[in-house]
Design an enzyme around this catalytic site. Structure first.
Site, PDB file in Angstrom:
ATOM      1  N   GLU A 102      46.423  42.039  44.523  1.00  0.00           N
ATOM      2  CA  GLU A 102      44.996  42.001  44.203  1.00  0.00           C
ATOM      3  C   GLU A 102      44.160  42.289  45.448  1.00  0.00           C
ATOM      4  OE1 GLU A 102      41.888  38.864  42.039  1.00  0.00           O
ATOM      5  OE2 GLU A 102      43.748  38.124  42.924  1.00  0.00           O
ATOM      6  N   CYS A 139      45.661  38.429  38.478  1.00  0.00           N
ATOM      7  CA  CYS A 139      45.809  37.091  39.041  1.00  0.00           C
ATOM      8  C   CYS A 139      45.545  35.960  38.031  1.00  0.00           C
ATOM      9  CB  CYS A 139      44.909  36.954  40.269  1.00  0.00           C
ATOM     10  SG  CYS A 139      45.362  35.569  41.350  1.00  0.00           S
ATOM     11  N   LYS A 188      38.317  43.286  36.261  1.00  0.00           N
ATOM     12  CA  LYS A 188      38.703  41.908  35.949  1.00  0.00           C
ATOM     13  C   LYS A 188      37.654  41.232  35.072  1.00  0.00           C
ATOM     14  CE  LYS A 188      40.556  37.840  38.400  1.00  0.00           C
ATOM     15  NZ  LYS A 188      40.800  37.276  39.763  1.00  0.00           N
TER      16      LYS A 188
END
Length: 260
Positions: A45, A145, A111
């Site tokens: 990430e 994540c 995200k």
């Protein structure tokens, strides 16, 4: 014609406060994957900036410019590259997973679930669309994540055709046991390959433990706690074989969840 049996890799990067050094390290790990003829490599990430606010100011306004060297490296190479970068557009910053092949961005995912226990929400805007990207190595569903904690995201991506879940991350050592369990759970419940790419070392002492997990929940390879590249040979055809032999996904009852 896509690959079936292939070497796949995770570049477990040591992310530093220096953005340019991070990009050079990412290039180095990709080159190592190319040397062993890997067809897929997944990076962690925000591999360009890490979670260092001073780096956010340096991010190029065009994502192609931000990852220009990686795009150029991939132009004549038959490898699919996945990783999350800080992306800037119209003054807003996004945590975006990109899928690259032969000098092109095949797909991008911003995200959608930002982590609440850090300052991620202070700096980043949220995306609003889940994404499956069709690539030469298979259909890749993208999560980042914290999102590994949401089985609903993984299931949606699989229902949209994902055979591989690629999960770039900066997962902390305090909860690394959760990371390992969640990666295996996402693979087992969705009968797909899972690539969890964590970072290692650095100022925040990230613990690594990147993993490639098969559709039956077996860990094919797991990283240590240092910067390294880990590899495993996978057969993407195992996804269909597993789902056909054990047709568990077909038994899900949508009617019980229509109100959600």
């Amino acid at each position: 014609m896509r690959e079936m049996n292939m070497i796949s890799a995770i570049g477990q990067l040591r992310i530093s406060p220096d953005r340019d050094v991070n990009l050079m390290k990412a290039l180095s790990l990709i080159k190592r994957a190319i040397q062993v003829n890997a067809k897929l490599v997944v990076l962690p990430e925000l591999f360009n900036t890490g979670f260092y606010p001073k780096n956010y100011e340096l991010v190029e306004d065009n994502i192609e410019d931000e990852i220009d060297l990686i795009l150029k490296l991939s132009e004549r190479r038959d490898i699919t590259i996945v990783g999350s970068v800080a992306e800037k557009e119209n003054g807003k910053l996004y945590n975006s997973a990109v899928v690259i092949h032969r000098g092109e961005i095949l797909g991008k995912y911003r995200k959608t679930h930002l982590f609440p226990l850090t300052e991620e929400r202070k700096y980043f805007s949220t995306g609003n669309e889940l994404k499956v990207v069709d690539t030469p190595v298979g259909k890749i569903g993208l999560m980042i994540c914290y999102e590994v904690r949401f089985p609903e995201i993984a299931r949606y991506l699989v229902r949209k055709g994902a055979e591989i879940l690629a999960i770039p991350a900066e997962f902390p050592k305090e909860r690394i046991n959760h990371w390992k369990i969640l990666l295996k759970a996402r693979a087992i419940e969705n009968q797909c390959f899972v690539f969890g790419a964590n970072c290692a070392e650095g100022e925040d002492a990230y613990p690594g433990s990147s993993m490639i997990v098969d559709p039956w929940g077996n860990v094919l390879v797991e990283g240590g706690d240092r910067q390294e590249i880990i590899m495993a040979e996978i057969d993407i055809g195992e996804v269909e074989k597993t789902r056909r032999k054990f047709p568990f996904l077909r038994d899900f009852r949508n009617d019980l969840f229509s109100g959600l």
